[in-house]
Scaffold this motif. Sequence first.
Motif, PDB file in Angstrom:
ATOM      1  N   ARG A  58       8.507  -8.737   4.007  1.00 21.41           N
ATOM      2  CA  ARG A  58       8.660  -9.540   5.235  1.00 21.41           C
ATOM      3  C   ARG A  58       8.225  -8.750   6.470  1.00 21.41           C
ATOM      4  NH1 ARG A  58      13.174 -10.903   2.317  1.00 21.41           N
ATOM      5  NH2 ARG A  58      14.515  -9.416   3.457  1.00 21.41           N
ATOM      6  N   ALA A  59       8.629  -7.434   6.485  1.00 23.77           N
ATOM      7  CA  ALA A  59       8.366  -6.611   7.684  1.00 23.77           C
ATOM      8  C   ALA A  59       6.907  -6.179   7.766  1.00 23.77           C
ATOM      9  CB  ALA A  59       9.269  -5.380   7.668  1.00 23.77           C
ATOM     10  N   TRP A  60       6.234  -6.060   6.595  1.00 21.80           N
ATOM     11  CA  TRP A  60       4.922  -5.387   6.607  1.00 21.80           C
ATOM     12  C   TRP A  60       3.904  -6.029   5.661  1.00 21.80           C
ATOM     13  CZ3 TRP A  60       4.440   0.151   4.051  1.00 21.80           C
ATOM     14  CH2 TRP A  60       3.102   0.518   4.035  1.00 21.80           C
ATOM     15  N   LEU A  61       4.194  -6.039   4.381  1.00 26.10           N
ATOM     16  CA  LEU A  61       3.139  -6.293   3.395  1.00 26.10           C
ATOM     17  C   LEU A  61       2.621  -7.723   3.438  1.00 26.10           C
ATOM     18  CD1 LEU A  61       4.715  -4.212   0.488  1.00 26.10           C
ATOM     19  CD2 LEU A  61       2.930  -3.499   2.108  1.00 26.10           C
ATOM     20  N   ASP A  62       3.478  -8.661   3.834  1.00 28.35           N
ATOM     21  CA  ASP A  62       3.011 -10.062   3.946  1.00 28.35           C
ATOM     22  C   ASP A  62       2.133 -10.260   5.178  1.00 28.35           C
ATOM     23  OD1 ASP A  62       6.105 -11.657   2.753  1.00 28.35           O
ATOM     24  OD2 ASP A  62       4.496 -10.577   1.712  1.00 28.35           O
ATOM     25  N   GLN A  63       2.095  -9.246   6.056  1.00 25.31           N
ATOM     26  CA  GLN A  63       1.352  -9.405   7.324  1.00 25.31           C
ATOM     27  C   GLN A  63      -0.029  -8.748   7.277  1.00 25.31           C
ATOM     28  OE1 GLN A  63       3.492 -11.168   8.965  1.00 25.31           O
ATOM     29  NE2 GLN A  63       5.280 -10.499   7.780  1.00 25.31           N
ATOM     30  N   VAL A  64      -0.372  -8.077   6.140  1.00 22.48           N
ATOM     31  CA  VAL A  64      -1.635  -7.312   6.125  1.00 22.48           C
ATOM     32  C   VAL A  64      -2.449  -7.704   4.884  1.00 22.48           C
ATOM     33  CG1 VAL A  64      -0.657  -5.363   7.408  1.00 22.48           C
ATOM     34  CG2 VAL A  64      -0.569  -5.343   4.893  1.00 22.48           C
ATOM     35  N   PRO A  65      -3.771  -7.495   4.921  1.00 22.25           N
ATOM     36  CA  PRO A  65      -4.627  -7.892   3.788  1.00 22.25           C
ATOM     37  C   PRO A  65      -4.667  -6.838   2.688  1.00 22.25           C
ATOM     38  CG  PRO A  65      -6.005  -7.096   5.571  1.00 22.25           C
ATOM     39  CD  PRO A  65      -4.587  -7.088   6.100  1.00 22.25           C
ATOM     40  N   ILE A  66      -3.513  -6.393   2.250  1.00 19.33           N
ATOM     41  CA  ILE A  66      -3.457  -5.428   1.139  1.00 19.33           C
ATOM     42  C   ILE A  66      -3.569  -6.226  -0.161  1.00 19.33           C
ATOM     43  CG2 ILE A  66      -0.930  -5.461   1.078  1.00 19.33           C
ATOM     44  CD1 ILE A  66      -1.024  -2.472   0.296  1.00 19.33           C
ATOM     45  N   PRO A  67      -4.403  -5.794  -1.088  1.00 20.44           N
ATOM     46  CA  PRO A  67      -4.553  -6.543  -2.344  1.00 20.44           C
ATOM     47  C   PRO A  67      -3.213  -6.639  -3.085  1.00 20.44           C
ATOM     48  CG  PRO A  67      -6.324  -4.940  -2.119  1.00 20.44           C
ATOM     49  CD  PRO A  67      -5.343  -4.632  -1.017  1.00 20.44           C
ATOM     50  N   THR A  68      -2.962  -7.791  -3.677  1.00 19.26           N
ATOM     51  CA  THR A  68      -1.709  -7.983  -4.423  1.00 19.26           C
ATOM     52  C   THR A  68      -1.519  -6.907  -5.486  1.00 19.26           C
ATOM     53  OG1 THR A  68      -1.945 -10.357  -4.065  1.00 19.26           O
ATOM     54  CG2 THR A  68      -0.431  -9.661  -5.819  1.00 19.26           C
ATOM     55  N   ALA A  69      -2.630  -6.535  -6.108  1.00 12.94           N
ATOM     56  CA  ALA A  69      -2.557  -5.540  -7.203  1.00 12.94           C
ATOM     57  C   ALA A  69      -2.165  -4.154  -6.690  1.00 12.94           C
ATOM     58  CB  ALA A  69      -3.897  -5.454  -7.921  1.00 12.94           C
ATOM     59  N   ASN A  70      -2.208  -3.968  -5.373  1.00 22.08           N
ATOM     60  CA  ASN A  70      -1.857  -2.660  -4.798  1.00 22.08           C
ATOM     61  C   ASN A  70      -0.365  -2.537  -4.484  1.00 22.08           C
ATOM     62  OD1 ASN A  70      -4.675  -2.602  -4.681  1.00 22.08           O
ATOM     63  ND2 ASN A  70      -4.700  -1.341  -2.817  1.00 22.08           N
ATOM     64  N   ILE A  71       0.353  -3.612  -4.753  1.00 24.63           N
ATOM     65  CA  ILE A  71       1.798  -3.604  -4.485  1.00 24.63           C
ATOM     66  C   ILE A  71       2.512  -3.535  -5.830  1.00 24.63           C
ATOM     67  CG2 ILE A  71       3.724  -4.864  -3.449  1.00 24.63           C
ATOM     68  CD1 ILE A  71       1.671  -6.195  -1.570  1.00 24.63           C
ATOM     69  N   HIS A  72       3.334  -2.488  -5.997  1.00 25.59           N
ATOM     70  CA  HIS A  72       3.919  -2.178  -7.314  1.00 25.59           C
ATOM     71  C   HIS A  72       5.443  -2.165  -7.240  1.00 25.59           C
ATOM     72  CE1 HIS A  72      -0.163  -0.697  -8.461  1.00 25.59           C
ATOM     73  NE2 HIS A  72      -0.194  -0.274  -7.215  1.00 25.59           N
ATOM     74  N   PRO A  73       6.064  -3.329  -7.158  1.00 24.96           N
ATOM     75  CA  PRO A  73       7.534  -3.358  -7.045  1.00 24.96           C
ATOM     76  C   PRO A  73       8.226  -2.983  -8.347  1.00 24.96           C
ATOM     77  CG  PRO A  73       6.688  -5.588  -7.244  1.00 24.96           C
ATOM     78  CD  PRO A  73       5.493  -4.697  -7.121  1.00 24.96           C
ATOM     79  N   MET A  74       9.462  -2.570  -8.233  1.00 22.45           N
ATOM     80  CA  MET A  74      10.323  -2.355  -9.387  1.00 22.45           C
ATOM     81  C   MET A  74      10.865  -3.733  -9.779  1.00 22.45           C
ATOM     82  SD  MET A  74      12.551   0.934  -8.223  1.00 22.45           S
ATOM     83  CE  MET A  74      12.024   2.621  -8.574  1.00 22.45           C
ATOM     84  N   SER A  75      10.503  -4.214 -10.956  1.00 20.94           N
ATOM     85  CA  SER A  75      10.960  -5.543 -11.347  1.00 20.94           C
ATOM     86  C   SER A  75      12.455  -5.520 -11.683  1.00 20.94           C
ATOM     87  CB  SER A  75      10.186  -6.030 -12.586  1.00 20.94           C
ATOM     88  OG  SER A  75      10.814  -7.192 -13.094  1.00 20.94           O
TER      89      SER A  75
END
Length: 240
Positions: free
Chosen positions: A87-104
């Motif tokens: 909400r604060a950052w990643l949804d606001q920038v054009p970072i590729p989805t594959a570059n985001i690695h959350p802990m499921s």
Amino acid sequence: MNKLVEVLPDQAALVQRALDVVLDKIRQAIAERGQCTIALAGGSTPKPLYEKLAVQDLPWRGIHVFWGDERYVPPDHPDSNQGMARRAWLDQVPIPTANIHPMSTDEADPAIAASQHEAELEEFFQVQPGEFPTFDIILLGIGDDGHTASLFPHTEALQVRDRLVTVGNKDGQPRLTFTAPLINHANTVVFMVAGAGKRHALGEIFAADADATTYPARLIQPQGELWWLLDQAAGEGIGG
Ligand code: 6PG
């Protein structure tokens, strides 16, 4: 280990300084290796930093985002570290989805989720089981009790030395967390600590001989750079 301690006048100055350090390390990693791997802290302190990162012009395709710990809740839960950073950052920038690695946190058993994330890290960094990958940047905070990531005082997670990810425990609530040895393999670790409530824990963390199982942030002695960015309220009286 190269330890750098800075006490900033207030939380706004702390966040600005953290931004300067993080941007410098991101640009350095991409210049040297073509990519930057950064693991985020949860909680409230880093949120304004993430909001500032959201308005930067960065080579997003070269930046890979991970989390150093996660509450065992769905990403849309208000306590989710993943949700806060998106909400604060990643949804606001054009970072590729594959570059985001959350802990499921989908698995019923957190121990399975920890193993799954560990396997994801081994695959991403191309390391064998038992080897520790090197993150470019790991952001951390501390609690009033001296915990960091989800390495809480007097818990089993503190003793785990042969895994990348393990199950933390906060008052009986499961968490996923990087282990101390994984954090210690990072090139740069940046602690952001604000508020008078953290002053006692900081004093114990910086003390010559306090107990690391009581103040787990003492376990963080990385091979690279260790930055302690403190506001005056938290850091008054803290030496180098
Ligand atoms: C978490 C964090 C945790 C946090 C400290 C400080 O999941 O809560 O990773 O380690 O950094 O608890 O939290 P505040 O920044 O909210 O004080």
